[in-house]
Structures are given as structure tokens and as C-alpha cells.
Design an enzyme around this catalytic site. Structure first.
Site, PDB file in Angstrom:
ATOM      1  N   ARG A 161      -4.035 -51.740 -25.871  1.00 54.41           N
ATOM      2  CA  ARG A 161      -5.509 -51.959 -26.533  1.00 54.41           C
ATOM      3  C   ARG A 161      -6.218 -51.222 -27.550  1.00 54.41           C
ATOM      4  O   ARG A 161      -6.024 -51.677 -28.958  1.00 54.41           O
ATOM      5  CB  ARG A 161      -6.555 -52.176 -25.265  1.00 54.41           C
ATOM      6  CG  ARG A 161      -6.210 -52.951 -24.159  1.00 54.41           C
ATOM      7  CD  ARG A 161      -7.072 -53.008 -22.936  1.00 54.41           C
ATOM      8  NE  ARG A 161      -7.324 -51.507 -22.575  1.00 54.41           N
ATOM      9  CZ  ARG A 161      -6.897 -51.000 -21.555  1.00 54.41           C
ATOM     10  NH1 ARG A 161      -5.994 -51.544 -21.158  1.00 54.41           N
ATOM     11  NH2 ARG A 161      -7.119 -49.548 -21.452  1.00 54.41           N
ATOM     12  N   GLU A 192      -9.282 -51.783 -12.212  1.00 50.64           N
ATOM     13  CA  GLU A 192     -10.633 -51.294 -11.256  1.00 50.64           C
ATOM     14  C   GLU A 192     -11.508 -52.466 -10.977  1.00 50.64           C
ATOM     15  O   GLU A 192     -11.995 -52.513 -10.079  1.00 50.64           O
ATOM     16  CB  GLU A 192     -10.970 -50.217 -11.762  1.00 50.64           C
ATOM     17  CG  GLU A 192     -12.109 -49.386 -10.837  1.00 50.64           C
ATOM     18  CD  GLU A 192     -12.571 -48.123 -11.518  1.00 50.64           C
ATOM     19  OE1 GLU A 192     -13.193 -47.658 -10.756  1.00 50.64           O
ATOM     20  OE2 GLU A 192     -12.156 -47.864 -12.739  1.00 50.64           O
TER      21      GLU A 192
END
Length: 192
Positions: A78, A115
């Protein structure tokens, strides 16, 4: 706060000296409560990037660690903030791991759980050659999902993932930890 420890030479009492750069690195990271959703304490590294000396120190610590490990490639998912600088400094190539449909050409993909959701990483076919020694860089390790996906992706292409390196780690990553059997090197512990 977790800090990388450097042993002093010649200390009679086994004293340990703390690398002073780590305190500045830790203090330059802003914690944003409830972002991107309630209950998440987001560690924002963009504030670290506003301090060129501190940013350089973080890169230098990684470079010092990997300079003599015969690393042929540095992969990062990313953001691409640390990986390119580290790759240039150690004379390795940089491999961007991107979200779907961001890389032109033929890619291989790896889905993973975060998460707070799911995601997917892609890499160009041929970006890494069999048996190339690779380190995987990420700004933060929380659950390890992104790093594990990166490891699987690189290993499917035949690379040897030597280690994962992260600027920030959650407390469970304090000390020696492994993901998918690979060691994880963390500079500072997440501030909550």
C-alpha cells in the site's frame, strides 16, 4: 514503549543503552482514537514524515539492519513510504504490493483478513524470481494479516522471505515474534 536495545560494551553490571532515535520516532507518531471505526486507536505515521530527521533515523535503523544480509528485494504493501528508501540504500529492488486493479499487466493475488475487514494484495507476475531473498516492510503490525498475505504472495512466486520489518508493533509483538514462520522486527511499540 518498546524500544530497541543496544548493549553497551564494557559495562560491568550488564547495563543496556537505549538507542535515542527510537524515543523521537515513537513521540513523532500521532495516535488518533476511534479511526477508522470506534474502538481502533490509529497510529498515524504522517506526523513522523513531517520531521525529516526522525524519518531518516527510522529508515537508517532499517538500513543498518539489512545492509549486509544479501537482500535482493524489499516488498511493501500500500503506502510505499519506507520500502523504496530502504531498497535504494541497500542496493535492492523494490516490489510494490497493491490493492486489486492498481497494477497493470498480469498479477497474482492473495486475500486476507484485517483487524476491521478484509482485503487483497496483488503483485506483478515476474516481480520476484525464485530464491530471491526478500524483506517485507510495513508501517504497523496489528493482527499480522497484511504481512502474512505478503509472505504467502512472495513465497508462491518462489521468493525466500527473510524477515518482516515494521515501524510500529502492538504490545503482543514485543520481543521475538514470528508470522508464517518468519521473524518480525519492530522498532517501537504502539502508543495507546
Amino acid at each position: 514503549m518498546r524500544e530497541k536495545m543496544l548493549e553497551e560494551e564494557g559495562g560491568e553490571n550488564g547495563a543496556v543503552a537505549v538507542d535515542p532515535r527510537l524515543k523521537a520516532i515513537s513521540e513523532s507518531i500521532r495516535v488518533v482514537p476511534h479511526f477508522p471505526k470506534p474502538g481502533i486507536m490509529f497510529n498515524d505515521i504522517t506526523t513522523l514524515l513531517l520531521h525529516p530527521g526522525v524519518f531518516k533515523d527510522a529508515v537508517d535503523i532499517f538500513v543498518d539492519r539489512y545492509r549486509h544480509m544479501t537482500i535482493s528485494a524489499v516488498a511493501e504493501a500500500r503506502g510505499f513510504i519506507f520500502g523504496p528508501a530502504i531498497a535504494l540504500a541497500i542496493g535492492a529492488k523494490f516490489i510494490p504490493l497493491r490493492k486489486p486493479k492498481k497494477l497493470p499487466g498480469e498479477v497474482i493475488s492473495e486475500k486476507y483478513v484485517l483487524e476491521y475487514g478484509t482485503d487483497c494484495l496483488e503483485m506483478h507476475v515476474g516481480a520476484v524470481q525464485p530464491e530471491e531473498r526478500v524483506i517485507v516492510i510495513d508501517d504497523l503490525v496489528a493482527t499480522g494479516g497484511t504481512l502474512c498475505a505478503a509472505i504467502r504472495l512472495l513465497e508462491r512466486a518462489g521468493a525466500e522471505v527473510v524477515e518482516c520489518a515494521c515501524l510500529i508493533g502492538l504490545p503482543k509483538f514485543k520481543g521475538y515474534c514470528r508470522l508464517n514462520g518468519k521473524p518480525v522486527y519492530v522498532l517501537v511499540e504502539s502508543r495507546q
